[in-house]
Motif scaffolding. Sequence first.
Motif, mmCIF file in Angstrom:
data_model
loop_
_atom_site.group_PDB
_atom_site.id
_atom_site.type_symbol
_atom_site.label_atom_id
_atom_site.label_comp_id
_atom_site.label_asym_id
_atom_site.label_seq_id
_atom_site.Cartn_x
_atom_site.Cartn_y
_atom_site.Cartn_z
ATOM 1 N N ARG A 201 0.841 -1.205 0.000
ATOM 2 C CA ARG A 201 0.000 0.000 0.000
ATOM 3 C C ARG A 201 0.876 1.255 0.000
ATOM 4 O O ARG A 201 0.587 2.216 -0.716
ATOM 5 C CB ARG A 201 -0.931 0.013 1.213
ATOM 6 C CG ARG A 201 -1.885 -1.185 1.226
ATOM 7 C CD ARG A 201 -2.791 -1.151 2.438
ATOM 8 N NE ARG A 201 -3.554 -2.392 2.549
ATOM 9 C CZ ARG A 201 -4.770 -2.556 2.030
ATOM 10 N NH1 ARG A 201 -5.333 -1.593 1.347
ATOM 11 N NH2 ARG A 201 -5.398 -3.709 2.177
ATOM 12 N N VAL A 202 1.921 1.221 0.834
ATOM 13 C CA VAL A 202 2.807 2.377 0.929
ATOM 14 C C VAL A 202 3.402 2.703 -0.443
ATOM 15 O O VAL A 202 3.669 3.866 -0.756
ATOM 16 C CB VAL A 202 3.919 2.113 1.976
ATOM 17 C CG1 VAL A 202 5.000 3.184 1.936
ATOM 18 C CG2 VAL A 202 3.311 2.029 3.377
ATOM 19 N N ALA A 203 3.549 1.661 -1.276
ATOM 20 C CA ALA A 203 4.109 1.864 -2.619
ATOM 21 C C ALA A 203 3.250 2.825 -3.454
ATOM 22 O O ALA A 203 3.739 3.410 -4.418
ATOM 23 C CB ALA A 203 4.239 0.514 -3.334
ATOM 24 N N LYS A 204 1.981 2.984 -3.072
ATOM 25 C CA LYS A 204 1.116 3.929 -3.802
ATOM 26 C C LYS A 204 1.524 5.384 -3.549
ATOM 27 O O LYS A 204 1.050 6.280 -4.243
ATOM 28 C CB LYS A 204 -0.343 3.801 -3.333
ATOM 29 C CG LYS A 204 -1.015 2.492 -3.638
ATOM 30 C CD LYS A 204 -2.442 2.544 -3.054
ATOM 31 C CE LYS A 204 -3.060 1.150 -3.055
ATOM 32 N NZ LYS A 204 -4.367 1.138 -2.373
ATOM 33 N N GLY A 205 2.314 5.577 -2.509
ATOM 34 C CA GLY A 205 2.674 6.957 -2.152
ATOM 35 C C GLY A 205 1.620 7.555 -1.224
ATOM 36 O O GLY A 205 0.448 7.148 -1.247
ATOM 37 N N MET A 206 2.026 8.508 -0.412
ATOM 38 C CA MET A 206 1.131 9.102 0.596
ATOM 39 C C MET A 206 -0.110 9.721 -0.046
ATOM 40 O O MET A 206 -1.225 9.522 0.443
ATOM 41 C CB MET A 206 1.902 10.156 1.408
ATOM 42 C CG MET A 206 1.191 10.592 2.651
ATOM 43 S SD MET A 206 0.976 9.261 3.861
ATOM 44 C CE MET A 206 2.520 9.399 4.777
ATOM 45 N N ASP A 207 0.098 10.445 -1.159
ATOM 46 C CA ASP A 207 -1.052 11.099 -1.789
ATOM 47 C C ASP A 207 -2.074 10.081 -2.296
ATOM 48 O O ASP A 207 -3.287 10.283 -2.152
ATOM 49 C CB ASP A 207 -0.595 12.005 -2.942
ATOM 50 C CG ASP A 207 0.112 13.259 -2.421
ATOM 51 O OD1 ASP A 207 0.021 13.518 -1.202
ATOM 52 O OD2 ASP A 207 0.748 13.956 -3.231
ATOM 53 N N GLY A 208 -1.563 8.992 -2.855
ATOM 54 C CA GLY A 208 -2.451 7.943 -3.359
ATOM 55 C C GLY A 208 -3.238 7.298 -2.228
ATOM 56 O O GLY A 208 -4.447 7.040 -2.357
ATOM 57 N N LEU A 209 -2.559 7.050 -1.112
ATOM 58 C CA LEU A 209 -3.224 6.434 0.049
ATOM 59 C C LEU A 209 -4.312 7.367 0.604
ATOM 60 O O LEU A 209 -5.414 6.925 0.924
ATOM 61 C CB LEU A 209 -2.198 6.149 1.153
ATOM 62 C CG LEU A 209 -1.270 4.969 0.906
ATOM 63 C CD1 LEU A 209 -0.207 4.893 1.992
ATOM 64 C CD2 LEU A 209 -2.070 3.673 0.874
ATOM 65 N N ILE A 210 -3.950 8.629 0.714
ATOM 66 C CA ILE A 210 -4.920 9.594 1.250
ATOM 67 C C ILE A 210 -6.145 9.662 0.332
ATOM 68 O O ILE A 210 -7.291 9.652 0.797
ATOM 69 C CB ILE A 210 -4.272 10.993 1.417
ATOM 70 C CG1 ILE A 210 -3.246 10.941 2.551
ATOM 71 C CG2 ILE A 210 -5.322 12.058 1.690
ATOM 72 C CD1 ILE A 210 -2.327 12.143 2.615
ATOM 73 N N ALA A 211 -5.870 9.656 -0.987
ATOM 74 C CA ALA A 211 -6.984 9.751 -1.941
ATOM 75 C C ALA A 211 -7.903 8.539 -1.826
ATOM 76 O O ALA A 211 -9.130 8.685 -1.741
ATOM 77 C CB ALA A 211 -6.440 9.890 -3.365
ATOM 78 N N SER A 212 -7.336 7.324 -1.789
ATOM 79 C CA SER A 212 -8.206 6.146 -1.775
ATOM 80 C C SER A 212 -8.929 6.014 -0.432
ATOM 81 O O SER A 212 -10.094 5.623 -0.386
ATOM 82 C CB SER A 212 -7.419 4.875 -2.115
ATOM 83 O OG SER A 212 -6.522 4.547 -1.080
ATOM 84 N N ALA A 213 -8.232 6.367 0.649
ATOM 85 C CA ALA A 213 -8.874 6.250 1.963
ATOM 86 C C ALA A 213 -9.950 7.331 2.143
ATOM 87 O O ALA A 213 -10.937 7.115 2.840
ATOM 88 C CB ALA A 213 -7.831 6.355 3.077
#
Length: 245
Positions: A201-213
């Motif tokens: 999941r971390v591989a998505k990058g912080m912005d990606g994680l924030i967006a999906s969550a």
Amino acid sequence: MSNGNGMAPGQIVKVLIGVVVFLVVAIWLLAKLATSGFNVDAEVMTKEAVAARLKPVGVSVASDAPPGMRNGEQVYKGICMSCHGTGLAGSPKFGDSGAWGPRIAQGFDTLVQHALSGFNAMPAKGGAADLTDDEVKRAVAYMANAGGAKFAEPKAGGEAGAALDPNVAGKKIFDSVCTACHSTGAAGAPKFGDKAAWGPRVAKGMDGLIASATKGLNAMPPKGGFTGSDEEFKAAVEYMVNNSK
Ligand code: HEC
Ligand code: HEC
């Protein structure tokens, strides 16, 4: 003239007058109670007790915002209103600029000090020891402003405009909201601190994680059910991710 009780007519009149006076006084006392003391209670009962009954279980007393993040209005409505809403116990009533004027003139810092430490019949923090000092400050600003002041209400979560500290604001939100799933791994949630689960999941990058969550992802509800600002939610994601990689 005699009567069955052996009382003289004069005595009967005295007894009757006594009974009438007693009844008048008793009725007057009852009427007084009904129009003063009882009404205050009745008001508290309806407003406060009903609000308390409608309150969802398991969240902080003041609102559904996490502890430490409640704004002035939320703290006021949850705690301070029980007295300041009606002027109970001699408290300055909400919106009454006549009552607030001389108090506001003392300055924000003095008002805050009195609200934090207590002041005569005003209990420390309004009796809610779990309020943070900042929450009390926000409530003081909110109430004083309704009474004519122009204080800046300190922002929920720190200095105005500053990025929220994941280890402070983020941790608070995690501890009150996200922990329900992310501490146990409920519903397949990646567990807090579990590097293996978080790795891909971390591989998505912080912005990606924030967006999906933020949007929600399968069993992860949008923002995890958190109702605060995007900025606060971001701090919670950062707190969780920073401690899981
Ligand atoms: C149990 C009743 C009660 C509750 C609850 C309560 N107050 Fe008060 N408050 C009072 C009373 C009574 C006074 C007036 C004290 C006096 O001037 O002698 C007062 C006064 C104040 C003052 C004015 C102090 C000053 O220096 O003139 C502030 C500010 C204040 N309250 C803030 C709050 C805040 C913020 C909350 C909620 C977190 C709160 N109060 C909850 C009873 C209450
Ligand atoms: C009701 C349970 C639940 C709550 C509460 C919850 N989450 Fe989640 N979360 C999940 C589940 C389940 C997943 C995994 C979803 C999937 O990948 O299918 C997840 C995944 C995530 C992810 C990874 C998203 C991705 O793209 O891989 C982040 C970030 C996240 N949650 C943050 C949070 C934050 C921050 C909170 C608290 C504000 C929170 N969650 C509260 C269940 C929850």
